[in-house]
Design an enzyme around this catalytic site. Structure first.
Site, PDB file in Angstrom:
ATOM      1  N   CYS A 204       0.824  -1.207   0.000  1.00 14.45           N
ATOM      2  CA  CYS A 204       0.000   0.000   0.000  1.00 14.45           C
ATOM      3  C   CYS A 204       0.859   1.259   0.000  1.00 14.45           C
ATOM      4  O   CYS A 204       2.011   1.255   0.458  1.00 14.45           O
ATOM      5  CB  CYS A 204      -0.882   0.029   1.235  1.00 14.45           C
ATOM      6  SG  CYS A 204      -2.167  -1.241   1.259  1.00 14.45           S
TER       7      CYS A 204
ATOM      8  N   GLU B  96       0.570   3.943   1.852  1.00 11.81           N
ATOM      9  CA  GLU B  96       0.930   4.409   3.198  1.00 11.81           C
ATOM     10  C   GLU B  96       2.166   3.666   3.693  1.00 11.81           C
ATOM     11  O   GLU B  96       3.039   4.234   4.354  1.00 11.81           O
ATOM     12  CB  GLU B  96      -0.232   4.166   4.166  1.00 11.81           C
ATOM     13  CG  GLU B  96      -1.510   4.921   3.843  1.00 11.81           C
ATOM     14  CD  GLU B  96      -2.455   4.138   2.922  1.00 11.81           C
ATOM     15  OE1 GLU B  96      -1.984   3.378   2.050  1.00 11.81           O
ATOM     16  OE2 GLU B  96      -3.681   4.303   3.090  1.00 11.81           O
TER      17      GLU B  96
ATOM     18  N   CYS C 127      -6.307   0.980   4.795  1.00  8.78           N
ATOM     19  CA  CYS C 127      -6.731  -0.376   5.149  1.00  8.78           C
ATOM     20  C   CYS C 127      -6.288  -0.710   6.576  1.00  8.78           C
ATOM     21  O   CYS C 127      -5.493   0.027   7.184  1.00  8.78           O
ATOM     22  CB  CYS C 127      -6.176  -1.387   4.144  1.00  8.78           C
ATOM     23  SG  CYS C 127      -4.430  -1.789   4.386  1.00  8.78           S
TER      24      CYS C 127
HETATM   25  N1  THU Z   1      -4.241   0.350  -1.192  1.00 13.63           N
HETATM   26  C1  THU Z   1      -3.417   1.295  -0.668  1.00 13.63           C
HETATM   27  O1  THU Z   1      -2.417   1.675  -1.287  1.00 13.63           O
HETATM   28  N2  THU Z   1      -3.722   1.795   0.551  1.00 13.63           N
HETATM   29  C2  THU Z   1      -4.786   1.413   1.302  1.00 13.63           C
HETATM   30  O2  THU Z   1      -4.888   1.794   2.454  1.00 13.63           O
HETATM   31  C3  THU Z   1      -5.836   0.578   0.694  1.00 13.63           C
HETATM   32  C4  THU Z   1      -5.427  -0.160  -0.527  1.00 13.63           C
HETATM   33  C5  THU Z   1      -3.894  -0.233  -2.484  1.00 13.63           C
HETATM   34  C6  THU Z   1      -3.506  -1.675  -2.432  1.00 13.63           C
HETATM   35  C7  THU Z   1      -3.806  -2.127  -3.838  1.00 13.63           C
HETATM   36  O3  THU Z   1      -2.676  -1.822  -4.649  1.00 13.63           O
HETATM   37  C8  THU Z   1      -4.959  -1.256  -4.271  1.00 13.63           C
HETATM   38  O4  THU Z   1      -4.997  -0.157  -3.358  1.00 13.63           O
HETATM   39  C9  THU Z   1      -6.307  -1.951  -4.249  1.00 13.63           C
HETATM   40  O5  THU Z   1      -6.520  -2.588  -3.033  1.00 13.63           O
END
Ligand code: THU
Length: 132
Positions: free
Chosen positions: A55, A57, A88
């Site tokens: 992710c 973050e 998430c």
């Molecule tokens: N994702 C993030 O980068 N941050 C989050 O807090 C939620 C999800 C990304 C992970 C994945 O590459 C895409 O979003 C879809 O889940």
């Protein structure tokens, strides 16, 4: 009220543009204001082995900590989602480690915002204090 820091927003948008998200097509940019006053930004980085995707973050935290900075006071998470996408569960835990009281602004391209502290996102979180 819109409390968003323009430099943090710009950094989150730049990171968003760099997101590597060929599988989900869901780009995320995150930017942290480190306790050293510098901005650490990151994007999501996916992988053909999907479970290894990271992710935005988490990328930003890794960049900050690997530059020797162990705290942040503000975070901006930029997506095109409406309402603006929220970190998430795994990201909440990782943010908690270094910025329990930090403000997290979620924002999208329509300038919709949602603002929480990390502790509000992860109430009664498990952190460094629990291991003292
Ligand atoms: N994702 C993030 O980068 N941050 C989050 O807090 C939620 C999800 C990304 C992970 C994945 O590459 C895409 O979003 C879809 O889940």
């Amino acid at each position: 009220m819109n409390t968003i820091d323009p430099d943090l927003l710009a950094a989150a948008k730049t990171a968003f543009d760099r997101a590597y998200a060929p599988y989900s097509r869901f780009q995320v940019g995150a930017a942290l204001l480190g306790t050293d006053g510098k901005i650490y930004a990151g994007c999501n980085v996916e992988n053909a082995s999907y479970g290894l995707s990271r992710c935005a973050e988490q990328t930003a935290i890794q960049k900050m900590v690997s530059e020797g900075v162990r705290g942040f006071s503000k975070a901006v998470v930029y997506t095109l989602a409406s309402p603006p996408s929220s970190p998430c569960g795994a990201c909440r835990q990782i943010l908690f480690e270094f910025g329990e009281n930090a403000e997290v602004v979620m924002v999208n391209d329509q300038n919709e915002t949602r603002v929480f502290t990390v502790s509000e996102l992860l109430p009664a979180g498990f952190g460094p204090r629990d291991l003292e």
